[in-house]
Design a protein around this motif. Sequence first.
Motif, PDB file in Angstrom:
ATOM      1  N   VAL A 107      10.179  -1.325   5.181  1.00 25.26           N
ATOM      2  CA  VAL A 107      10.998  -2.537   5.096  1.00 25.26           C
ATOM      3  C   VAL A 107      12.408  -2.191   4.620  1.00 25.26           C
ATOM      4  CG1 VAL A 107      11.282  -4.727   3.844  1.00 25.26           C
ATOM      5  CG2 VAL A 107       9.061  -4.110   4.818  1.00 25.26           C
ATOM      6  N   CYS A 108      12.511  -1.295   3.636  1.00 23.28           N
ATOM      7  CA  CYS A 108      13.829  -0.848   3.169  1.00 23.28           C
ATOM      8  C   CYS A 108      14.618  -0.210   4.306  1.00 23.28           C
ATOM      9  CB  CYS A 108      13.662   0.141   2.022  1.00 23.28           C
ATOM     10  SG  CYS A 108      15.210   0.822   1.400  1.00 23.28           S
ATOM     11  N   ALA A 109      13.981   0.667   5.063  1.00 21.84           N
ATOM     12  CA  ALA A 109      14.666   1.344   6.175  1.00 21.84           C
ATOM     13  C   ALA A 109      15.146   0.347   7.213  1.00 21.84           C
ATOM     14  CB  ALA A 109      13.732   2.377   6.803  1.00 21.84           C
ATOM     15  N   ALA A 110      14.345  -0.697   7.459  1.00 20.95           N
ATOM     16  CA  ALA A 110      14.743  -1.707   8.444  1.00 20.95           C
ATOM     17  C   ALA A 110      15.982  -2.454   7.981  1.00 20.95           C
ATOM     18  CB  ALA A 110      13.590  -2.674   8.691  1.00 20.95           C
ATOM     19  N   PHE A 111      16.025  -2.846   6.715  1.00 20.55           N
ATOM     20  CA  PHE A 111      17.215  -3.533   6.207  1.00 20.55           C
ATOM     21  C   PHE A 111      18.439  -2.619   6.248  1.00 20.55           C
ATOM     22  CE2 PHE A 111      14.408  -6.678   3.924  1.00 20.55           C
ATOM     23  CZ  PHE A 111      14.934  -7.805   4.543  1.00 20.55           C
ATOM     24  N   MET A 112      18.257  -1.364   5.879  1.00 20.16           N
ATOM     25  CA  MET A 112      19.390  -0.443   5.896  1.00 20.16           C
ATOM     26  C   MET A 112      19.890  -0.213   7.313  1.00 20.16           C
ATOM     27  SD  MET A 112      18.535   2.316   2.881  1.00 20.16           S
ATOM     28  CE  MET A 112      20.198   2.988   2.941  1.00 20.16           C
ATOM     29  N   PRO A 196      11.217 -23.414   5.584  1.00 17.26           N
ATOM     30  CA  PRO A 196      10.048 -22.574   5.311  1.00 17.26           C
ATOM     31  C   PRO A 196      10.127 -21.216   6.007  1.00 17.26           C
ATOM     32  CG  PRO A 196       9.375 -24.819   5.840  1.00 17.26           C
ATOM     33  CD  PRO A 196      10.841 -24.722   6.151  1.00 17.26           C
ATOM     34  N   ASN A 197       9.741 -20.177   5.263  1.00 17.50           N
ATOM     35  CA  ASN A 197       9.569 -18.843   5.849  1.00 17.50           C
ATOM     36  C   ASN A 197      10.854 -18.315   6.471  1.00 17.50           C
ATOM     37  OD1 ASN A 197       8.078 -16.573   6.410  1.00 17.50           O
ATOM     38  ND2 ASN A 197       6.809 -17.505   7.998  1.00 17.50           N
ATOM     39  N   SER A 198      11.971 -18.553   5.814  1.00 15.45           N
ATOM     40  CA  SER A 198      13.270 -18.113   6.327  1.00 15.45           C
ATOM     41  C   SER A 198      14.018 -17.386   5.218  1.00 15.45           C
ATOM     42  CB  SER A 198      14.082 -19.312   6.823  1.00 15.45           C
ATOM     43  OG  SER A 198      14.421 -20.172   5.737  1.00 15.45           O
ATOM     44  N   GLY A 199      15.238 -16.947   5.515  1.00 12.39           N
ATOM     45  CA  GLY A 199      16.022 -16.286   4.489  1.00 12.39           C
ATOM     46  C   GLY A 199      17.236 -15.591   5.054  1.00 12.39           C
ATOM     47  N   TYR A 200      17.797 -14.703   4.258  1.00 12.69           N
ATOM     48  CA  TYR A 200      19.008 -13.985   4.656  1.00 12.69           C
ATOM     49  C   TYR A 200      19.028 -12.633   3.953  1.00 12.69           C
ATOM     50  CZ  TYR A 200      20.746 -15.426   0.070  1.00 12.69           C
ATOM     51  OH  TYR A 200      20.876 -15.615  -1.285  1.00 12.69           O
ATOM     52  N   ALA A 201      19.928 -11.770   4.427  1.00 16.22           N
ATOM     53  CA  ALA A 201      20.115 -10.455   3.804  1.00 16.22           C
ATOM     54  C   ALA A 201      21.544 -10.006   4.024  1.00 16.22           C
ATOM     55  CB  ALA A 201      19.149  -9.429   4.403  1.00 16.22           C
ATOM     56  N   PHE A 202      22.112  -9.355   3.016  1.00 17.90           N
ATOM     57  CA  PHE A 202      23.446  -8.779   3.175  1.00 17.90           C
ATOM     58  C   PHE A 202      23.590  -7.560   2.274  1.00 17.90           C
ATOM     59  CE2 PHE A 202      24.014 -12.131  -0.084  1.00 17.90           C
ATOM     60  CZ  PHE A 202      24.588 -11.403  -1.121  1.00 17.90           C
ATOM     61  N   ALA A 203      24.504  -6.678   2.648  1.00 23.41           N
ATOM     62  CA  ALA A 203      24.858  -5.546   1.813  1.00 23.41           C
ATOM     63  C   ALA A 203      25.912  -6.005   0.813  1.00 23.41           C
ATOM     64  CB  ALA A 203      25.391  -4.396   2.665  1.00 23.41           C
ATOM     65  N   VAL A 204      25.712  -5.677  -0.443  1.00 19.94           N
ATOM     66  CA  VAL A 204      26.644  -6.098  -1.484  1.00 19.94           C
ATOM     67  C   VAL A 204      27.975  -5.377  -1.295  1.00 19.94           C
ATOM     68  CG1 VAL A 204      27.071  -6.132  -3.972  1.00 19.94           C
ATOM     69  CG2 VAL A 204      24.767  -6.579  -3.086  1.00 19.94           C
ATOM     70  N   GLY A 205      29.046  -6.164  -1.261  1.00 21.03           N
ATOM     71  CA  GLY A 205      30.374  -5.595  -1.094  1.00 21.03           C
ATOM     72  C   GLY A 205      31.417  -6.455  -1.775  1.00 21.03           C
ATOM     73  N   ASP A 206      32.675  -6.054  -1.669  1.00 23.54           N
ATOM     74  CA  ASP A 206      33.756  -6.802  -2.303  1.00 23.54           C
ATOM     75  C   ASP A 206      33.970  -8.169  -1.670  1.00 23.54           C
ATOM     76  OD1 ASP A 206      34.236  -4.699  -4.045  1.00 23.54           O
ATOM     77  OD2 ASP A 206      35.740  -3.772  -2.733  1.00 23.54           O
ATOM     78  N   ASP A 207      33.417  -8.368  -0.461  1.00 23.33           N
ATOM     79  CA  ASP A 207      33.645  -9.630   0.252  1.00 23.33           C
ATOM     80  C   ASP A 207      32.410 -10.534   0.287  1.00 23.33           C
ATOM     81  OD1 ASP A 207      32.140  -7.978   1.863  1.00 23.33           O
ATOM     82  OD2 ASP A 207      33.173  -8.533   3.725  1.00 23.33           O
ATOM     83  N   SER A 208      31.305 -10.136  -0.336  1.00 24.87           N
ATOM     84  CA  SER A 208      30.048 -10.883  -0.191  1.00 24.87           C
ATOM     85  C   SER A 208      29.948 -12.036  -1.204  1.00 24.87           C
ATOM     86  CB  SER A 208      28.842  -9.945  -0.311  1.00 24.87           C
ATOM     87  OG  SER A 208      28.853  -9.233  -1.535  1.00 24.87           O
ATOM     88  N   TRP A 209      30.912 -12.941  -1.145  1.00 26.54           N
ATOM     89  CA  TRP A 209      30.956 -14.072  -2.068  1.00 26.54           C
ATOM     90  C   TRP A 209      29.916 -15.115  -1.670  1.00 26.54           C
ATOM     91  CZ3 TRP A 209      33.878 -13.727  -6.345  1.00 26.54           C
ATOM     92  CH2 TRP A 209      34.932 -12.796  -6.344  1.00 26.54           C
TER      93      TRP A 209
END
Length: 260
Positions: A107-112, A196-209
């Motif tokens: 799962v980590c590899a997929a997000f990366m 239900p059963n949803s979500g989001y993902a992002f890489a933390v950065g200077d613009d991820s407000w």
Amino acid sequence: MDAYSMTNSLITHVIGAIDAAPAYEKPFYHLQLKEVFPGGIYAEMMEALPGANHYRALPGRNNENLRDDGSSTRVKIDLFPEYIRHLPAAKRRVWELVGDALRSPGVCAAFMRRLAPALERRFGARHGGVGMYPIPVLTRDIPGYCITPHTDTRWKGITVQLYLPRDEAHPDIGTIFHGRAADGSFTRDTQMRFGPNSGYAFAVGDDSWHSADPVPNDVVTRDSILLTYFVDAGVLRFLRNRGKRVGNFVLNEVRYVTRR
């Protein structure tokens, strides 16, 4: 199906959901996830949500979640075996399965892989080799919880939130993504749908407000899983990540002992 096979099956499903998630460039690079868990597992998760007595207060970075009476508008349970061992057996089985899957290397590899463009902007050409330490946390917000626009601490590499409502009653209480205007003010660009059963993902950065409006009074609880990947590069981060897990375990056990 034995526990090993169930975990592998769930990991495969979650990876499929990550790979299928559309990516958006604005206001910063992110994925919007849906059908993260198989329908049957999600239904079990809904039935296995712990009672209030099993959660521990999450005060926030500057105690912003604490009320005047000392109670917290956000509480949590870390999805590690040592934290959920106090749950009833049937509930423990569900959250062990979910925790094992979300902490898996696959799962980590997929997000990366899917967040590679943003990770490369932060870490450079070797972003794929940056170590990440996953900490999945079952969280519960109650009316009054909110958080102002922020970008997350640089200890973090990837932020994932998986929404756990029972129904579509409150789609408008999801996380808000912000842009930044030239004068430094925030624009309100995108709001995640709390479905239900949803979500989001992002890489933390200077613009991820991002931020969250106050949970309104007609919402009983806003349940979700926060899956945070802490940067695990270097001795300091390696020791900090594991020390934090041990420290939180001690606090959790003290809470159970003193509650008796």
